[in-house]
Structures are given as C-alpha cells and as structure tokens.
Enzyme design. Sequence first.
Site, mmCIF file in Angstrom:
data_model
loop_
_atom_site.group_PDB
_atom_site.id
_atom_site.type_symbol
_atom_site.label_atom_id
_atom_site.label_comp_id
_atom_site.label_asym_id
_atom_site.label_seq_id
_atom_site.Cartn_x
_atom_site.Cartn_y
_atom_site.Cartn_z
ATOM 1 N N MET A 158 0.849 -1.180 0.000
ATOM 2 C CA MET A 158 0.000 0.000 0.000
ATOM 3 C C MET A 158 0.887 1.233 0.000
ATOM 4 O O MET A 158 1.708 1.430 0.883
ATOM 5 C CB MET A 158 -0.908 -0.020 1.233
ATOM 6 N N HIS A 177 -10.564 -2.783 7.155
ATOM 7 C CA HIS A 177 -9.405 -2.088 7.730
ATOM 8 C C HIS A 177 -8.154 -2.114 6.871
ATOM 9 O O HIS A 177 -7.125 -1.586 7.299
ATOM 10 C CB HIS A 177 -9.106 -2.647 9.132
ATOM 11 N N HIS A 178 -8.215 -2.679 5.658
ATOM 12 C CA HIS A 178 -7.058 -2.625 4.759
ATOM 13 C C HIS A 178 -7.174 -1.494 3.744
ATOM 14 O O HIS A 178 -6.255 -1.298 2.944
ATOM 15 C CB HIS A 178 -6.896 -3.949 4.011
ATOM 16 N N CYS A 179 -8.268 -0.758 3.762
ATOM 17 C CA CYS A 179 -8.478 0.323 2.802
ATOM 18 C C CYS A 179 -8.179 1.667 3.454
ATOM 19 O O CYS A 179 -8.639 1.933 4.575
ATOM 20 C CB CYS A 179 -9.921 0.303 2.294
ATOM 21 N N ASN A 225 -3.854 -1.953 8.440
ATOM 22 C CA ASN A 225 -2.969 -0.937 7.853
ATOM 23 C C ASN A 225 -3.713 0.205 7.175
ATOM 24 O O ASN A 225 -3.141 1.289 7.006
ATOM 25 C CB ASN A 225 -2.008 -1.586 6.849
#
Length: 280
Positions: free
Chosen positions: A1, A154-156, A198
């Site tokens: 990311m 929660h990864h966006c 993240n």
Amino acid sequence: MGNSPTVPEDNSGEDSKLYIDVDRHKWPILYSPDYDISFWKLETIHPFDSTKWKRVYQLLNEKNMLKGLEDIVQPNEASVSDLLVVHTQEYLESLKSSTNVAMVVEVPPLAIVPNYIVQNKMLRPFRYQTGGTILAGKLAMERGWAINIGGGFHHCCSGEGGGFCAYADITLSIRFLFQRVPDVKKVMIVDFDAHQGNGHERDFMDDDKVYIMDMYNRWIYPNDIKAKSAINMKIELDVHTGDETYLRHIRRKLPEALDEFHPDIVVYNAGTLPVQKNNS
C-alpha cells in the site's frame, strides 16, 4: 500500500443521508439484506465469507435475540459525496475499472465482468456496509453502544484498497464523528482482526486525536511496515497463539491503552478471523 494523497478538508458530506434519526424502540444493531454479496459463485473464489452477515443476523433471530428487521436499523448506502469525506476522487474513479476492483477484492475473474455488474453486485453491498459503520458511530454516542454486523474494512485507506476492502469505513465513521458530533474529540481504534489494520493506520498516521491498538499475526498479510509506525499499542502474535495467551494480552494491554488515552468513543473492529482453528 503506497502513500495516500491528501483529501481536501472541504469534503464534509453535508448532503449526507447516513446520519438518520432512529426510533428508540430499535436496537442499535445495523444490518441490511443489501450487505450480502453473491453472484455467479465468483465470491467463493476468495476465502472471505461474503454472505456471513446474513447468517449472523439469522442466528440472532434463531436465538430470539431479535424479532426480525423491525428490531434493528437498516442503514442507507454511502454516496459518492459521503465517500469523498475520506477517499480521493482518483481512487473512487479507479473503482470504475473492473480490473482494479478485482485486484482490491482479490477475485481475479472479476476483471472480465462488466463494471456495472461489479458496481451493483460487489461494491454496492460494500457501500451499504460502509453506511452502517458511519451510522453506528452516531448511534454509539446516542445509546452508549452500537454494532454494525458488516464493515470493518481495515485494509483500505483514503487512496488505496486491498485485502477485500474497497472503502475505508472505519476512517469514514471517525471523520463523520469529528465533523458532526461536538462531544467527540478523541477516538480509540481497537483492532483485533488477525490481520494488521494498515488502512486506518495510514489514514491516521499523524493524527494525535486517534489512538490505535492493534493485535495481529505478525507473519501474515499485509505486513505494512510504514503503517505500523501509527500503532500506539502494538501486539504482534505468532502462529498458533492459544486462547490463554491471547486473552492475557487483552486483559493486560487494553486497560493500559484506556488509561493512557481516555477516548470519547472506542471503535472496535472484531474482524473476521481473530482465531483460526487447525482441524488436522
């Protein structure tokens, strides 16, 4: 990311239809049949269970904890204006490509599906769940607690998705609280999904109004080193960590975090996979 572009401060979602008034007789539990993702069995390619929300709702009814949809709150779908409170225009435009969506949700065959179908069958349910997370923040301040059966992407972050997470619903819920609820000055995120959160960590990297406690398996996706610098209370677990060790960390570290920060509201991301059982 990668690094996320800065989102302009004037994206306040003033025309939002997400912060609705809710009848007092309804439980502050959010779910809609529009949450669930199912088309052509493509969703089964990814290990994430994309119809689990319906089964959670059904279980609550079977246990007589609910008496149907009339007992709970059905949120509205997050609009483009709502999403722009956090997301960049560039990122939202990228989701108009089925290839990009396929990479975000990790379902490669989606790349050849017409985007209008992807929008309706995949991203629309995500937008309803995002609306639920945003409204849950408001209801939690009004009622003392609220549960969104969906969400927790929660990864966006503002400018990039991944790991089956297309919208940054946690970040959005917190931004709405800061903008619309005067009593909210400090927010704590407690993330106990098996994976590092993240996305919200990158969004709140330099924001001292948000405290992040994250407990996750150190050996699995996403291992985002830069995002880890935003974690205030970091607990990295090893593979095969047992219940006793897991709960001991929570009993010791969660009170420490609350004593250190004193938030006005806690956003708890339970996650899909806090524990994985080995049946072999």
